[in-house]
Design a protein around this motif. Structure first.
Motif, PDB file in Angstrom:
ATOM      1  N   SER A   7       0.854  -1.185   0.000  1.00  0.00           N
ATOM      2  CA  SER A   7       0.000   0.000   0.000  1.00  0.00           C
ATOM      3  C   SER A   7       0.892   1.238   0.000  1.00  0.00           C
ATOM      4  CB  SER A   7      -0.916  -0.004   1.219  1.00  0.00           C
ATOM      5  OG  SER A   7      -0.156   0.034   2.390  1.00  0.00           O
ATOM      6  N   PRO A   8       0.554   2.213  -0.829  1.00  0.00           N
ATOM      7  CA  PRO A   8       1.409   3.409  -0.922  1.00  0.00           C
ATOM      8  C   PRO A   8       1.322   4.241   0.351  1.00  0.00           C
ATOM      9  CG  PRO A   8      -0.534   3.650  -2.317  1.00  0.00           C
ATOM     10  CD  PRO A   8      -0.581   2.271  -1.743  1.00  0.00           C
ATOM     11  N   ARG A   9       2.459   4.734   0.786  1.00  0.00           N
ATOM     12  CA  ARG A   9       2.543   5.657   1.925  1.00  0.00           C
ATOM     13  C   ARG A   9       3.373   6.833   1.472  1.00  0.00           C
ATOM     14  NH1 ARG A   9       4.080   1.907   7.088  1.00  0.00           N
ATOM     15  NH2 ARG A   9       2.304   0.529   6.948  1.00  0.00           N
ATOM     16  N   MET A  10       3.058   7.988   2.017  1.00  0.00           N
ATOM     17  CA  MET A  10       3.838   9.152   1.645  1.00  0.00           C
ATOM     18  C   MET A  10       5.248   9.011   2.188  1.00  0.00           C
ATOM     19  SD  MET A  10       1.489  12.576   1.614  1.00  0.00           S
ATOM     20  CE  MET A  10       2.373  13.282   2.897  1.00  0.00           C
ATOM     21  N   GLY A  11       6.213   9.199   1.345  1.00  0.00           N
ATOM     22  CA  GLY A  11       7.609   9.185   1.773  1.00  0.00           C
ATOM     23  C   GLY A  11       8.190   7.794   1.954  1.00  0.00           C
ATOM     24  N   ALA A  12       7.360   6.762   1.873  1.00  0.00           N
ATOM     25  CA  ALA A  12       7.872   5.405   2.068  1.00  0.00           C
ATOM     26  C   ALA A  12       8.208   4.797   0.721  1.00  0.00           C
ATOM     27  CB  ALA A  12       6.840   4.547   2.783  1.00  0.00           C
ATOM     28  N   THR A  13       9.326   4.103   0.680  1.00  0.00           N
ATOM     29  CA  THR A  13       9.699   3.419  -0.548  1.00  0.00           C
ATOM     30  C   THR A  13       9.540   1.934  -0.316  1.00  0.00           C
ATOM     31  OG1 THR A  13      11.998   3.332   0.120  1.00  0.00           O
ATOM     32  CG2 THR A  13      11.335   5.197  -1.250  1.00  0.00           C
ATOM     33  N   PRO A  14       9.080   1.217  -1.306  1.00  0.00           N
ATOM     34  CA  PRO A  14       8.894  -0.224  -1.125  1.00  0.00           C
ATOM     35  C   PRO A  14      10.251  -0.905  -0.939  1.00  0.00           C
ATOM     36  CG  PRO A  14       8.508   0.379  -3.421  1.00  0.00           C
ATOM     37  CD  PRO A  14       8.708   1.650  -2.652  1.00  0.00           C
ATOM     38  N   PRO A  15      10.269  -1.996  -0.153  1.00  0.00           N
ATOM     39  CA  PRO A  15      11.536  -2.703   0.023  1.00  0.00           C
ATOM     40  C   PRO A  15      11.990  -3.283  -1.303  1.00  0.00           C
ATOM     41  CG  PRO A  15       9.730  -3.973   0.953  1.00  0.00           C
ATOM     42  CD  PRO A  15       9.172  -2.649   0.522  1.00  0.00           C
ATOM     43  N   PRO A  16      13.282  -3.303  -1.524  1.00  0.00           N
ATOM     44  CA  PRO A  16      13.758  -3.840  -2.794  1.00  0.00           C
ATOM     45  C   PRO A  16      13.515  -5.343  -2.863  1.00  0.00           C
ATOM     46  CG  PRO A  16      15.596  -3.407  -1.318  1.00  0.00           C
ATOM     47  CD  PRO A  16      14.361  -2.885  -0.654  1.00  0.00           C
ATOM     48  N   GLU A  17      13.246  -5.810  -4.067  1.00  0.00           N
ATOM     49  CA  GLU A  17      13.087  -7.249  -4.249  1.00  0.00           C
ATOM     50  C   GLU A  17      14.435  -7.901  -4.065  1.00  0.00           C
ATOM     51  OE1 GLU A  17      11.132  -9.380  -7.440  1.00  0.00           O
ATOM     52  OE2 GLU A  17       9.770  -7.674  -7.595  1.00  0.00           O
ATOM     53  N   PRO A  18      14.458  -9.071  -3.416  1.00  0.00           N
ATOM     54  CA  PRO A  18      15.750  -9.730  -3.234  1.00  0.00           C
ATOM     55  C   PRO A  18      16.357 -10.091  -4.582  1.00  0.00           C
ATOM     56  CG  PRO A  18      13.954 -11.118  -2.421  1.00  0.00           C
ATOM     57  CD  PRO A  18      13.358  -9.822  -2.865  1.00  0.00           C
ATOM     58  N   ASP A  19      17.659  -9.876  -4.700  1.00  0.00           N
ATOM     59  CA  ASP A  19      18.318 -10.226  -5.947  1.00  0.00           C
ATOM     60  C   ASP A  19      18.475 -11.738  -6.054  1.00  0.00           C
ATOM     61  OD1 ASP A  19      20.280 -10.743  -4.112  1.00  0.00           O
ATOM     62  OD2 ASP A  19      21.798  -9.472  -5.033  1.00  0.00           O
ATOM     63  N   GLN A  20      18.883 -12.197  -7.201  1.00  0.00           N
ATOM     64  CA  GLN A  20      19.011 -13.632  -7.433  1.00  0.00           C
ATOM     65  C   GLN A  20      19.981 -14.258  -6.441  1.00  0.00           C
ATOM     66  OE1 GLN A  20      17.142 -15.469  -9.482  1.00  0.00           O
ATOM     67  NE2 GLN A  20      18.151 -17.288  -8.675  1.00  0.00           N
ATOM     68  N   GLY A  21      21.068 -13.548  -6.088  1.00  0.00           N
ATOM     69  CA  GLY A  21      22.043 -14.072  -5.125  1.00  0.00           C
ATOM     70  C   GLY A  21      21.419 -14.324  -3.765  1.00  0.00           C
ATOM     71  N   ALA A  22      20.558 -13.409  -3.311  1.00  0.00           N
ATOM     72  CA  ALA A  22      19.902 -13.586  -2.009  1.00  0.00           C
ATOM     73  C   ALA A  22      18.919 -14.753  -2.061  1.00  0.00           C
ATOM     74  CB  ALA A  22      19.190 -12.304  -1.590  1.00  0.00           C
ATOM     75  N   ARG A  23      18.186 -14.882  -3.175  1.00  0.00           N
ATOM     76  CA  ARG A  23      17.264 -16.017  -3.318  1.00  0.00           C
ATOM     77  C   ARG A  23      18.029 -17.331  -3.335  1.00  0.00           C
ATOM     78  NH1 ARG A  23      14.145 -12.432  -6.724  1.00  0.00           N
ATOM     79  NH2 ARG A  23      15.399 -13.099  -8.493  1.00  0.00           N
ATOM     80  N   ASP A  24      19.149 -17.359  -4.062  1.00  0.00           N
ATOM     81  CA  ASP A  24      19.967 -18.573  -4.112  1.00  0.00           C
ATOM     82  C   ASP A  24      20.483 -18.932  -2.726  1.00  0.00           C
ATOM     83  OD1 ASP A  24      19.548 -18.734  -6.829  1.00  0.00           O
ATOM     84  OD2 ASP A  24      21.537 -17.931  -7.366  1.00  0.00           O
ATOM     85  N   LEU A  25      20.956 -17.933  -1.983  1.00  0.00           N
ATOM     86  CA  LEU A  25      21.464 -18.173  -0.631  1.00  0.00           C
ATOM     87  C   LEU A  25      20.352 -18.715   0.260  1.00  0.00           C
ATOM     88  CD1 LEU A  25      23.728 -18.015   1.449  1.00  0.00           C
ATOM     89  CD2 LEU A  25      23.057 -15.649   1.885  1.00  0.00           C
ATOM     90  N   ARG A  26      19.146 -18.110   0.177  1.00  0.00           N
ATOM     91  CA  ARG A  26      18.021 -18.585   0.970  1.00  0.00           C
ATOM     92  C   ARG A  26      17.691 -20.032   0.643  1.00  0.00           C
ATOM     93  NH1 ARG A  26      13.146 -15.910  -0.811  1.00  0.00           N
ATOM     94  NH2 ARG A  26      13.106 -17.676  -2.219  1.00  0.00           N
ATOM     95  N   ASP A  27      17.661 -20.361  -0.634  1.00  0.00           N
ATOM     96  CA  ASP A  27      17.366 -21.730  -1.046  1.00  0.00           C
ATOM     97  C   ASP A  27      18.431 -22.700  -0.536  1.00  0.00           C
ATOM     98  OD1 ASP A  27      15.140 -20.721  -2.323  1.00  0.00           O
ATOM     99  OD2 ASP A  27      16.044 -20.764  -4.331  1.00  0.00           O
ATOM    100  N   ARG A  46      24.034 -14.831   8.039  1.00  0.00           N
ATOM    101  CA  ARG A  46      24.318 -13.419   7.823  1.00  0.00           C
ATOM    102  C   ARG A  46      24.725 -13.263   6.375  1.00  0.00           C
ATOM    103  NH1 ARG A  46      26.548 -14.480  12.826  1.00  0.00           N
ATOM    104  NH2 ARG A  46      25.649 -13.257  14.496  1.00  0.00           N
ATOM    105  N   ASN A  47      24.215 -12.256   5.701  1.00  0.00           N
ATOM    106  CA  ASN A  47      24.540 -12.079   4.301  1.00  0.00           C
ATOM    107  C   ASN A  47      25.797 -11.228   4.129  1.00  0.00           C
ATOM    108  OD1 ASN A  47      24.442 -12.152   1.567  1.00  0.00           O
ATOM    109  ND2 ASN A  47      22.419 -11.235   1.359  1.00  0.00           N
ATOM    110  N   GLY A  48      25.996 -10.187   4.945  1.00  0.00           N
ATOM    111  CA  GLY A  48      27.204  -9.375   4.867  1.00  0.00           C
ATOM    112  C   GLY A  48      28.401 -10.181   5.331  1.00  0.00           C
ATOM    113  N   ASP A  49      29.359 -10.408   4.501  1.00  0.00           N
ATOM    114  CA  ASP A  49      30.534 -11.249   4.748  1.00  0.00           C
ATOM    115  C   ASP A  49      30.145 -12.702   4.976  1.00  0.00           C
ATOM    116  OD1 ASP A  49      31.693  -8.741   4.731  1.00  0.00           O
ATOM    117  OD2 ASP A  49      33.229  -9.313   6.156  1.00  0.00           O
TER     118      ASP A  49
END
Length: 175
Positions: A7-27, A46-49
């Motif tokens: 749902s649109p909110r003023m000033g809020a940006t939608p979260p970015p869709e996970p990239d293929q690397g994040a989906r692969d890591l999750r899988d 943890r994804n960072g490092d």
């Protein structure tokens, strides 16, 4: 979730869709969790490092059951020929084991008092040490209440996976 479903909110940006690397890591993590023997207590990713921590659930004392391939429970020296060896083994409440390979630290920083000493009472979830692995400080927590009977590794000593770091005895027992 697609950005158009938010749902649109003023000033809020939608979260970015996970990239293929994040989906692969999750899988990969889900596949890893399903393939591990025994019951998992905690799985941290943890994804960072990129780091993965796995902690197995411990069986209730006296059940004697563990999943095939799960880390073996601590074995006591009850087969010793000494007459008091059986009594010492009966007093053992448990062992605190290293959940990973790294460097054990008994204190939060150099020169500080150790987390625990022999004779200290500990409660479940209490930090009893740290194992550093890949520049990450991993707290070592007591799984059960007890009194520190023996610390088996020195400060800044290398430890292996599932190595016994310290032994606990039940609270209220004679030393």
């Amino acid at each position: 979730m697609h950005p158009s479903e938010i749902s649109p909110r003023m000033g809020a940006t939608p979260p970015p869709e996970p990239d293929q690397g994040a989906r692969d890591l999750r899988d990969e993590v889900v596949a890893l969790a399903r393939s591990l023997p025994g019951g998992l207590r905690r799985l941290t990713v943890r994804n960072g490092d990129r780091a993965i921590e796995v902690e197995w659930a411990t069986d209730a004392p006296g059940t004697g059951s563990s999943a095939p391939g799960a880390p073996a429970p601590a074995v006591s020296a009850a087969s010793d020929d000494r007459p008091d060896a059986g009594a010492e083994a009966a007093e053992a409440a448990g062992a605190v084991r290293s959940p990973l390979v790294g460097t054990f630290y008994a204190a939060p920083s150099p020169g500080a008092d150790p987390f625990v000493r022999v004779g200290d009472e500990v409660e479940p979830g209490q930090t009893v040490g740290i194992v550093e692995a890949m520049k990450l400080m991993n707290p070592i927590l007591a799984d059960e209440a007890g009194v520190v009977a023996e610390v088996l590794v020195g400060d800044a000593e290398s430890v292996e996976y599932d190595q016994v770091l310290m032994r606990l005895r039940p609270t209220g027992r004679a030393r």
